[in-house]
Design an enzyme around this catalytic site. Structure first.
Site, PDB file in Angstrom:
ATOM      1  N   GLU A   1       0.681  -1.231  -0.206  1.00  0.00           N
ATOM      2  CA  GLU A   1       0.080   0.500   0.199  1.00  0.00           C
ATOM      3  C   GLU A   1       1.121   1.267  -0.084  1.00  0.00           C
ATOM      4  O   GLU A   1       0.814   2.116   0.962  1.00  0.00           O
ATOM      5  CB  GLU A   1      -0.932  -0.010   1.340  1.00  0.00           C
ATOM      6  CG  GLU A   1      -1.430  -0.458   1.462  1.00  0.00           C
ATOM      7  CD  GLU A   1      -2.771  -1.312   2.086  1.00  0.00           C
ATOM      8  OE1 GLU A   1      -3.192  -0.188   3.000  1.00  0.00           O
ATOM      9  OE2 GLU A   1      -3.583  -2.142   2.111  1.00  0.00           O
TER      10      GLU A   1
ATOM     11  N   GLU B   1      -4.816  -8.954  -0.074  1.00  0.00           N
ATOM     12  CA  GLU B   1      -5.356  -8.415   0.862  1.00  0.00           C
ATOM     13  C   GLU B   1      -7.574  -8.463   0.684  1.00  0.00           C
ATOM     14  O   GLU B   1      -7.281  -7.144  -0.749  1.00  0.00           O
ATOM     15  CB  GLU B   1      -5.397  -7.055   1.702  1.00  0.00           C
ATOM     16  CG  GLU B   1      -4.262  -6.883   2.397  1.00  0.00           C
ATOM     17  CD  GLU B   1      -3.724  -6.063   2.947  1.00  0.00           C
ATOM     18  OE1 GLU B   1      -4.574  -5.114   3.534  1.00  0.00           O
ATOM     19  OE2 GLU B   1      -2.411  -5.907   3.145  1.00  0.00           O
TER      20      GLU B   1
END
Length: 508
Positions: free
Chosen positions: A178, A309
């Site tokens: 991220e 994820e």
């Protein structure tokens, strides 16, 4: 049942599609809440059965899923984790503050050797996520060397001094996490250059071939994916592209409300149920978008897409630390999982791995544990177990030629039926979900292209979508035999209760 909807699903058993990689059923373990400490790891001095501090009932429960891979140490935690703090004698390991998840102290007792021991106990491939946000190229390069190099070198000598002579096999390597957010708040082009640099120094040693995964987009940020594809492609430049990383990731969570008010895992209205499944089904559009961008630069689909994820995200359970992301897991969550897997199977030619967030005690977990030895299998756990037959199987085409009218809410629509199928080693497995929360579904499985024998089915449902398993009622949502399965001139007929998931196995 007179109020049941009628549907027909055509399944072409003799038409081979892509292989459904077992790695689409991957898992995720972050230093977050009670996922590691109290979940996977209880320490050598615990009264609970353990091996080197690793909780053995958790291992046994996950082995029953044939867990293919495990991602670690994060997540956001990965980009503040410095691996050398987690090796050597535990008494000498420095502590740190886990700033992302609760501002609690991390003693680093669960580190590289403990994680690799866990993977060996599980029979799972390690997926290590390196630190780009606060780490250095040298730090990441030396971690790869420490883990996977044989012979003699500074990192090899250090590994041997810490008790491991032979290198480990580490097939999957994440280059940051991220990076558009908690991993550094970078711009796509800036990270793309960093990803090229870091990946260059993550070397394959001996016969350990690293599969390097660049940290990709959030949701439908196609511009991020395009920036990464440009970074590794050479479209129009007249020379071959560099094989710097082998896959690009993205993240997608199913949130029915807003980030500030996600709603309860177990107390929700009918409209919240619909909003959740609408959001879950949107994963198909998300994958199609990223795949289309990648196809423009990689038409042969040599670069993989990784959803490392995914899952539901609700408000934490009342009275728990908001930074620990502990939530219950209801039948609704299981249906979110079943919908995702049907989509994953359809896109298995590009989507090569997926990791549910997370494995124990965090978000859409497989297992919920307590410090007294209690362990609960969640409804989502059972979907993973019932779908094991799809691992490394060949996807076959599934056509929903007759089905109920989609449900519409807030200007968006939701299909009330979801299905996928595969064939492996003379056996077919069909997964089908009736997402209608109030009506049963009569479904004809129109089986074409092969004779079949020995049909058998399993069913996962409960009296209401809010039903969940607890230490006092651990089997409230658990698989049972599917009894409403009968021969039909076109194949098989199955009656599915409202809000249910089923699998049908066949010999072909």
């Amino acid at each position: 049942m007179s109020n049941a909807s009628s549907s027909r699903v055509v399944i072409d058993l003799d038409v081979s599609g892509p292989t459904i990689s077992r790695h689409l059923y991957g898992h995720f373990a972050e230093h977050l809440g009670r996922c590691i400490y109290g979940g996977f790891y209880v320490g050598e001095d615990s009264g609970l059965p353990n091996e080197g501090g690793i909780r053995l009932d958790v291992v046994e429960a996950l082995k029953a899923l044939d867990i293919p891979n495990l991602r670690w140490p994060g997540g956001c935690f990965a980009d503040e984790y410095h691996w050398k703090d987690g090796i050597g004698p535990k008494a000498d390991r420095p502590s740190m503050i886990n700033t992302h998840w609760g501002n609690v102290e991390e003693n680093n007792h669960f580190g590289t050797h403990e994680f690799m021991a866990l993977c060996e106990l599980l029979g799972a491939d390690p997926y290590v996520n390196g630190n780009v946000g606060s780490g250095t190229v040298q730090e990441m390069s030396e971690w790869v060397e420490y883990l996977t190099r044989d012979g003699d070198s500074p990192m090899v000598r250090q590994r041997k001094a810490n008790g491991r002579d032979e290198p480990w096999k580490v097939p999957f390597w994440g280059v940051g996490n991220e990076t558009w957010g908690c991993g550094g708040n970078m711009r796509a082009e800036a990270y793309a250059d960093l990803a090229r640099r870091y990946a260059t120094f993550c070397r394959s040693y001996g016969d350990n071939k690293l599969y390097r995964i660049a940290a990709g987009a959030s949701d439908y940020d196609l511009a991020w994916t395009e920036a990464l594809m440009k970074a590794i492609s050479c479209l129009g430049c007249g020379r071959e592209p560099k094989n710097i990383f082998q896959a690009i990731s993205f993240h997608y969570y199913t949130i029915a409300g807003s980030w500030d008010s996600k709603g309860s895992a177990t107390e929700f209205a009918l409209d919240d149920y619909y909003r959740t499944l609408i959001k879950a089904q949107d994963i198909d559009r998300i994958i199609r978008g990223h795949s289309a961008v990648m196809d423009a630069y990689d038409p042969e689909r040599k670069v993989g897409l990784v959803l490392d994820e995914w899952g539901t995200w609700w408000d934490v359970e009342p009275g728990t630390n908001p930074g620990f992301l502990f939530q219950q897991n209801a039948l609704r969550d299981a249906l979110v999982a079943s919908v995702h897997f049907d989509v994953f199977h359809r896109h298995a030619d590009r989507l090569v791995m997926a990791n549910i967030a997370q494995t124990v005690n965090v978000l859409q977990a497989m297992l919920l544990t307590d410090d007294d030895g209690g362990l609960v299998l969640t409804p989502t756990y059972h979907v993973f177990e019932m779908n094991k037959g799809h691992h490394d199987a060949t996807a076959v085409p599934v056509h929903l030629v007759e089905q109920p009218e989609p449900y519409e809410l807030d200007g968006k629509t939701m299909d009330l039926l979801s299905a996928s199928a595969s064939v492996k080693d003379g056996k077919a497995l069909i997964s089908v979900s009736n997402l209608d929360p109030s009506s049963p579904a009569d479904v004809v499985l129109d089986l074409r292209g092969a004779e079949f024998r020995n049909p058998a089915g399993r069913l996962l449902t409960a009296s209401k979508p809010q039903t969940h398993n607890t230490p006092t009622d651990p089997g409230a949502v658990a698989p049972v035999a599917l009894t409403d399965l009968a021969a039909d001139p076109r194949g098989l007929r199955v009656t599915l209760p409202p809000h249910s998931f089923a699998t049908v196995s066949l010999d072909v």
